[in-house]
Motif scaffolding. Structure first.
Motif, PDB file in Angstrom:
ATOM      1  N   PRO A 268      -1.642  -9.194  -1.244  1.00  9.34           N
ATOM      2  CA  PRO A 268      -2.475  -8.484  -0.274  1.00  9.34           C
ATOM      3  C   PRO A 268      -3.946  -8.831  -0.500  1.00  9.34           C
ATOM      4  O   PRO A 268      -4.365  -9.032  -1.635  1.00  9.34           O
ATOM      5  CB  PRO A 268      -2.215  -7.008  -0.579  1.00  9.34           C
ATOM      6  CG  PRO A 268      -1.642  -6.964  -1.948  1.00  9.34           C
ATOM      7  CD  PRO A 268      -1.088  -8.316  -2.274  1.00  9.34           C
TER       8      PRO A 268
ATOM      9  N   THR B  45      -4.361  -4.959  11.425  1.00 14.02           N
ATOM     10  CA  THR B  45      -5.802  -5.115  11.641  1.00 14.02           C
ATOM     11  C   THR B  45      -6.164  -5.147  13.126  1.00 14.02           C
ATOM     12  O   THR B  45      -7.145  -4.539  13.552  1.00 14.02           O
ATOM     13  CB  THR B  45      -6.270  -6.423  10.964  1.00 14.02           C
ATOM     14  OG1 THR B  45      -5.785  -6.407   9.629  1.00 14.02           O
ATOM     15  CG2 THR B  45      -7.775  -6.546  10.945  1.00 14.02           C
TER      16      THR B  45
ATOM     17  N   SER C  45      -8.305  -8.128   0.676  1.00  9.67           N
ATOM     18  CA  SER C  45      -9.173  -6.967   0.900  1.00  9.67           C
ATOM     19  C   SER C  45      -9.169  -6.531   2.370  1.00  9.67           C
ATOM     20  O   SER C  45      -9.597  -5.430   2.703  1.00  9.67           O
ATOM     21  CB  SER C  45     -10.599  -7.318   0.475  1.00  9.67           C
ATOM     22  OG  SER C  45     -10.983  -8.493   1.161  1.00  9.67           O
ATOM     23  N   ASN C  46      -8.685  -7.395   3.219  1.00 14.82           N
ATOM     24  CA  ASN C  46      -8.643  -7.098   4.648  1.00 14.82           C
ATOM     25  C   ASN C  46      -7.381  -6.337   5.035  1.00 14.82           C
ATOM     26  O   ASN C  46      -7.057  -6.201   6.212  1.00 14.82           O
ATOM     27  CB  ASN C  46      -8.667  -8.444   5.393  1.00 14.82           C
ATOM     28  CG  ASN C  46      -9.388  -8.347   6.704  1.00 14.82           C
ATOM     29  OD1 ASN C  46     -10.008  -7.325   6.990  1.00 14.82           O
ATOM     30  ND2 ASN C  46      -9.284  -9.390   7.500  1.00 14.82           N
ATOM     31  N   ASN C  47      -6.632  -5.882   4.005  1.00 20.35           N
ATOM     32  CA  ASN C  47      -5.361  -5.223   4.255  1.00 20.35           C
ATOM     33  C   ASN C  47      -4.331  -6.150   4.891  1.00 20.35           C
ATOM     34  O   ASN C  47      -3.472  -5.713   5.648  1.00 20.35           O
ATOM     35  CB  ASN C  47      -5.540  -4.004   5.150  1.00 20.35           C
ATOM     36  CG  ASN C  47      -5.539  -2.734   4.338  1.00 20.35           C
ATOM     37  OD1 ASN C  47      -5.058  -2.731   3.198  1.00 20.35           O
ATOM     38  ND2 ASN C  47      -6.085  -1.674   4.903  1.00 20.35           N
ATOM     39  N   GLN C  48      -4.475  -7.436   4.619  1.00 18.99           N
ATOM     40  CA  GLN C  48      -3.495  -8.394   5.121  1.00 18.99           C
ATOM     41  C   GLN C  48      -2.922  -9.159   3.929  1.00 18.99           C
ATOM     42  O   GLN C  48      -3.449  -9.096   2.823  1.00 18.99           O
ATOM     43  CB  GLN C  48      -4.150  -9.359   6.113  1.00 18.99           C
ATOM     44  CG  GLN C  48      -4.606  -8.648   7.379  1.00 18.99           C
ATOM     45  CD  GLN C  48      -4.926  -9.606   8.516  1.00 18.99           C
ATOM     46  OE1 GLN C  48      -5.432 -10.696   8.289  1.00 18.99           O
ATOM     47  NE2 GLN C  48      -4.648  -9.200   9.736  1.00 18.99           N
ATOM     48  N   TRP C  49      -1.842  -9.893   4.154  1.00 12.91           N
ATOM     49  CA  TRP C  49      -1.179 -10.657   3.100  1.00 12.91           C
ATOM     50  C   TRP C  49      -1.538 -12.126   3.251  1.00 12.91           C
ATOM     51  O   TRP C  49      -1.522 -12.650   4.373  1.00 12.91           O
ATOM     52  CB  TRP C  49       0.332 -10.452   3.175  1.00 12.91           C
ATOM     53  CG  TRP C  49       0.748  -9.041   2.928  1.00 12.91           C
ATOM     54  CD1 TRP C  49       0.748  -8.018   3.837  1.00 12.91           C
ATOM     55  CD2 TRP C  49       1.201  -8.479   1.695  1.00 12.91           C
ATOM     56  NE1 TRP C  49       1.181  -6.850   3.239  1.00 12.91           N
ATOM     57  CE2 TRP C  49       1.470  -7.106   1.927  1.00 12.91           C
ATOM     58  CE3 TRP C  49       1.411  -8.994   0.408  1.00 12.91           C
ATOM     59  CZ2 TRP C  49       1.939  -6.254   0.918  1.00 12.91           C
ATOM     60  CZ3 TRP C  49       1.887  -8.139  -0.586  1.00 12.91           C
ATOM     61  CH2 TRP C  49       2.138  -6.787  -0.325  1.00 12.91           C
TER      62      TRP C  49
ATOM     63  N   GLU D 252      -6.833  -1.924  15.167  1.00 11.06           N
ATOM     64  CA  GLU D 252      -8.055  -1.128  15.012  1.00 11.06           C
ATOM     65  C   GLU D 252      -8.738  -0.986  16.368  1.00 11.06           C
ATOM     66  O   GLU D 252      -8.831  -1.939  17.143  1.00 11.06           O
ATOM     67  CB  GLU D 252      -8.995  -1.801  13.996  1.00 11.06           C
ATOM     68  CG  GLU D 252     -10.280  -1.040  13.736  1.00 11.06           C
ATOM     69  CD  GLU D 252     -10.059   0.403  13.280  1.00 11.06           C
ATOM     70  OE1 GLU D 252      -9.840   1.279  14.138  1.00 11.06           O
ATOM     71  OE2 GLU D 252     -10.112   0.636  12.055  1.00 11.06           O
TER      72      GLU D 252
ATOM     73  N   PRO E  83       0.824  -1.209   0.000  1.00  6.74           N
ATOM     74  CA  PRO E  83       0.000   0.000   0.000  1.00  6.74           C
ATOM     75  C   PRO E  83       0.861   1.264   0.000  1.00  6.74           C
ATOM     76  O   PRO E  83       1.860   1.348   0.716  1.00  6.74           O
ATOM     77  CB  PRO E  83      -0.788  -0.111   1.310  1.00  6.74           C
ATOM     78  CG  PRO E  83      -0.746  -1.553   1.681  1.00  6.74           C
ATOM     79  CD  PRO E  83       0.491  -2.137   1.075  1.00  6.74           C
TER      80      PRO E  83
END
Ligand code: PLP
Length: 407
Positions: free
Chosen positions: A148, A381, A150-154, A384, A12
């Motif tokens: 990556p 994540t 959609s959850n901003n994870q790999w 948050e 990102p």
């Protein structure tokens, strides 16, 4: 046609601190008179210990005379510093580390980032979540993180959530992993593990032929008894762990640059054919090829932090920041926030009120109180719903910030 390492473009664009800077600049443009207090980025504010300044001047004078001038030094670090580290950071705690297991560097960021060079990209990586972003991003650059989602994870990283529900104690992964990043005292949560809790991971690594990459950049901030200062306090760790240390947060070297990494000679990895290879040898090869050593002058400055005077000065730096941490902790608790960390670490991890997101609470503090914190979501994540306050600021500003929050 030149092709690029496409892994870089999967990461990102907006790095956490540049997004913070963008929002702060916008707020400043709209409110030119606002007196903003920065409790976000984890940079120190107090000057270097006097002992290090004296060592820098003396070493610079040596460099000015042909009899004492030094050119290229040993890439692994000068013996004077490696021996001093052995005596002060390890022998004093009953840990047997040899000077040639120590690699002096320009800091823990480079080493925690570069260490991946010696591991195959097929290794499965586990990273505690939230985490210092360098661990994930450097694995992503190498192609070890996968893609990556959609959850901003790999998709190829095993995330180990650390949150209020598990009291910030990382639980063992359910799938087998090969490389485990642990950072204690932790950035960003400021939490620690006890010896028994860390021993669980050493046992896992031993049983699974995995390696633990133990980032101890905040070791100097430990005040409680049962918190290990080094992973090598745990039996068997010299067979499974690499440890990273830094003078940045210990002695204000963020702009001066010095750290070191321990790669024990008892630590091995394997070829695809199962041949056992020393990681110390691989790291030596990597460093002597790609790194040209920390400047002599800087290594003398680092050595000086271990002199009697240096130790006293370092201690007072740490005490100053930890007093700030106490002020932040108690003030946030008083207004009813749930806070973690700040006892063995210069970071306070606060749960946002009323279920606000990290960025919502960040914006509230910025717009209503002119205070900059770091949104926990920027660290992963599981961050948050939390924000991080840094205790590295100036005392008066820390008190003023807490007064504003308390109103
Ligand atoms: N590791 C952690 C967990 C950090 O928080 C930081 C800096 O913020 C570093 C490493 C980098 O340290 P250095 O300044 O030695 O590169």
């Amino acid at each position: 046609m030149l092709t690029i390492n496409e892994n870089f473009i999967k990461i990102p664009e907006t790095y956490l601190f540049s997004e913070i800077a963008r929002r702060v600049n916008q707020h400043k443009a709209e409110n030119p008179d606002a007196e903003i207090i920065r409790m976000g980025i984890g940079d120190v504010t107090l000057p270097l210990p006097e002992a290090s300044i004296e060592a820098i001047i003396s070493a610079a004078n040596e460099q000015g005379k042909s009899e004492t001038f030094r050119g290229y030094g040993p890439e692994q670090g000068y013996d004077f510093l490696r021996n001093t580290i052995v005596e002060n950071d390890y022998k004093s705690r009953g840990i047997d580390i040899k000077p040639d297991e120590i690699y002096v560097s320009d800091g823990a960021k480079s080493d925690t980032g570069n260490i991946g060079d010696i591991f195959d990209i097929s290794n499965k990586v586990a990273i505690t979540d939230p985490s210092y972003p360098v661990y994930i991003d450097t694995n992503a650059m190498a192609g070890r993180a996968g893609e990556p989602n959609s959850n901003n994870q790999w998709n190829n990283i095993v995330y180990i959530p650390c949150n209020e529900e598990n009291s910030f104690i990382p639980q063992l992964p359910t799938e087998k992993v090969d490389i485990i990043y642990l950072c204690y005292p932790n950035n960003p949560t400021g939490t620690t593990l006890t010896k028994d809790q860390l021993a669980v991971w050493v046992k896992y690594a031993t049983e699974n032929q995995a390696v633990i990459l133990f980032d101890a950049a905040y070791e100097a901030y430990i005040s409680e008894e049962n918190v290990p200062h080094s992973i090598y306090e745990i039996e068997g760790a010299k067979e499974v762990a690499i440890e990273f240390r830094s003078f940045s947060k210990t002695a204000g070297f963020t702009g001066t640059r010095c750290g070191y990494t321990i790669v024990p000679k008892t630590l091995f990895g394997f070829t695809k054919d199962g041949e056992k290879i020393s990681l110390n040898k691989l790291w030596l090869r990597r460093q002597t090829t790609k790194f040209n050593g920390t400047p002599y002058i800087i290594q003398r400055a680092a050595e000086a932090t271990y002199s009697t005077k240096g130790k006293e000065q370092v201690k007072s730096l740490v005490e100053y920041y930890m007093q700030n941490a106490k002020i932040i902790r108690t003030s946030l608790e008083k207004i009813g926030l749930k806070v973690f960390g700040g006892v063995n670490a210069p970071y306070i991890w606060a749960k946002t009120p009323n279920g606000e997101t990290s960025w919502e609470y960040f914006d509230y503090l910025l717009k209503e109180k002119n205070i900059v914190c770091t949104p926990g979501a920027g660290f992963g994540t599981s961050g948050e719903g939390y924000v991080r306050f840094s205790a590295f600021g100036n005392r008066e500003k820390t008190i003023e910030a807490m007064a504003r929050i308390s109103k």
